[in-house]
Design a protein around this motif. Structure first.
Motif, PDB file in Angstrom:
ATOM      1  N   ARG A  71       0.814  -1.216   0.000  1.00  0.00           N
ATOM      2  CA  ARG A  71       0.000   0.000   0.000  1.00  0.00           C
ATOM      3  C   ARG A  71       0.847   1.265   0.000  1.00  0.00           C
ATOM      4  N   GLU A  72       1.841   1.325   0.861  1.00  0.00           N
ATOM      5  CA  GLU A  72       2.504   2.601   1.128  1.00  0.00           C
ATOM      6  C   GLU A  72       3.952   2.662   0.664  1.00  0.00           C
TER       7      GLU A  72
ATOM      8  N   ASP B 239      -6.787  -2.218  -2.611  1.00  0.00           N
ATOM      9  CA  ASP B 239      -5.335  -2.126  -2.472  1.00  0.00           C
ATOM     10  C   ASP B 239      -4.658  -2.176  -3.840  1.00  0.00           C
TER      11      ASP B 239
ATOM     12  N   PHE C 163      -5.396   1.214  -5.785  1.00  0.00           N
ATOM     13  CA  PHE C 163      -4.642   2.372  -5.312  1.00  0.00           C
ATOM     14  C   PHE C 163      -3.142   2.175  -5.457  1.00  0.00           C
ATOM     15  N   THR C 164      -2.692   0.917  -5.414  1.00  0.00           N
ATOM     16  CA  THR C 164      -1.280   0.660  -5.682  1.00  0.00           C
ATOM     17  C   THR C 164      -0.947   0.947  -7.131  1.00  0.00           C
TER      18      THR C 164
ATOM     19  N   LYS D 197      -1.173   5.135  -7.503  1.00  0.00           N
ATOM     20  CA  LYS D 197      -0.105   5.941  -6.917  1.00  0.00           C
ATOM     21  C   LYS D 197       1.109   6.103  -7.831  1.00  0.00           C
TER      22      LYS D 197
ATOM     23  N   ASP E  17       0.362  11.220  -1.898  1.00  0.00           N
ATOM     24  CA  ASP E  17       0.140   9.988  -1.138  1.00  0.00           C
ATOM     25  C   ASP E  17      -0.871  10.209  -0.027  1.00  0.00           C
TER      26      ASP E  17
ATOM     27  N   THR F 114      -4.417   8.301   0.084  1.00  0.00           N
ATOM     28  CA  THR F 114      -4.586   7.313   1.144  1.00  0.00           C
ATOM     29  C   THR F 114      -5.687   7.672   2.117  1.00  0.00           C
TER      30      THR F 114
ATOM     31  N   ALA G  69      -9.278   7.167   0.917  1.00  0.00           N
ATOM     32  CA  ALA G  69      -9.528   5.784   0.533  1.00  0.00           C
ATOM     33  C   ALA G  69      -9.728   4.867   1.741  1.00  0.00           C
ATOM     34  N   TYR G  70      -8.924   5.060   2.789  1.00  0.00           N
ATOM     35  CA  TYR G  70      -8.920   4.105   3.887  1.00  0.00           C
ATOM     36  C   TYR G  70      -9.527   4.643   5.178  1.00  0.00           C
TER      37      TYR G  70
END
Length: 260
Positions: free
Chosen positions: A98-99, A198, A201-202, A205, A250, A254, A257-258
């Motif tokens: 994710r990050e 996931d 969004f992965t 990004k 980011d 993020t 979304a979460y």
């Protein structure tokens, strides 16, 4: 103080508008059919992908492998103390896929390829090559900006996927050696924790990060006027602004979304 803050806010809006205009024009040039210059643009795109993506594989592999090992080492030693030893797959998904995967890849490309783009375009501006292209009627957006932006975005996306895979491999090596987790159980834990959001969004990004880094570095490179001393100054600004904008993007991607 209020005047200084207000001026900084206005400058930030002007900067964001200039970057957005650069991205829109590059996208328009990519979508617009052209009879001339197609081969040259394709050559620059290919060269940019090779430099940004393929040439960065060694450093990306090293960082991804060590990052995966570090994350799983920390998780493998701390989670069992909390009775959550089965959450190793979730840690991989949350922390790396994710990050850290997209963000660290963006930082690598900004520090390696972004600064190279800003320096190259800055030297072209000092040597009057940009002025010569303009006087000859050659559109800068098609032959300078668009190919570099496309190359960086493609390379960023591919490198992010590669980074995640190598980091997962590094995590498995530690999980297998330290926690004696078999490969099937390790992969099953990751796939169970990995959701469609996931994956989406992965994928989003690196596209956003790549477009931002390329636009910022092209903007600062073309902002060089006539002095060689401006080249390292603009390159430094490009690097700092690329990192800052990637962190802001980011956050903007993020949080809604979460946390919604």
């Amino acid at each position: 103080m209020m005047e200084w803050v207000g001026q900084k806010v206005l400058d930030a809006f002007d900067y964001a508008r200039a970057l957005w205009k650069l991205i829109v024009r590059a996208a328009w040039e990519l979508a617009r059919p052209a009879e001339r210059g197609r081969q040259e643009a394709l050559r620059v795109i290919t060269r940019q992908v090779l430099f940004t993506g393929v040439d960065a594989l060694p450093v990306t592999s090293t960082i991804a492998l060590m990052l995966g090992m570090i994350v799983i080492t920390q998780a493998g030693t701390q989670l069992p103390k909390l009775g959550a030893g089965g959450l190793v797959g979730s840690i991989i998904v949350i922390v790396i896929i994710r990050e850290l995967g997209p963000l660290v890849t963006a930082l690598i490309i900004a520090g390696r390829s972004g600064t190279a783009i800003a320096t190259e375009l800055g030297n072209m501006s000092v040597n009057r090559e940009v002025t010569a292209l303009t006087l000859m009627g050659i559109p800068l957006q098609r032959f300078i900006v668009m190919p570099r932006m496309v190359g960086v975005v493609v390379a960023m996306f591919c490198l992010t996927v590669y980074f995640d895979l190598v980091a997962v491999l590094g995590g498995f090596l530690i999980a297998n050696a330290q926690l004696t987790i078999p490969f099937e159980a390790f992969i099953e834990g990751i796939t169970r924790a990995l959701s469609l959001a996931d994956v989406g969004f992965t994928a989003l990004k690196p596209l956003a990060f790549g477009a931002a880094v390329a636009a910022i570095c092209c903007h600062h490179g073309l902002s060089v006027k006539a002095s060689l001393t401006e080249v390292p100054q603009q390159t430094t600004k490009a690097m700092i602004n690329s990192v800052t904008v990637c962190l802001v993007l980011d956050l903007l991607i993020t949080v809604p979304a979460y946390l919604s």
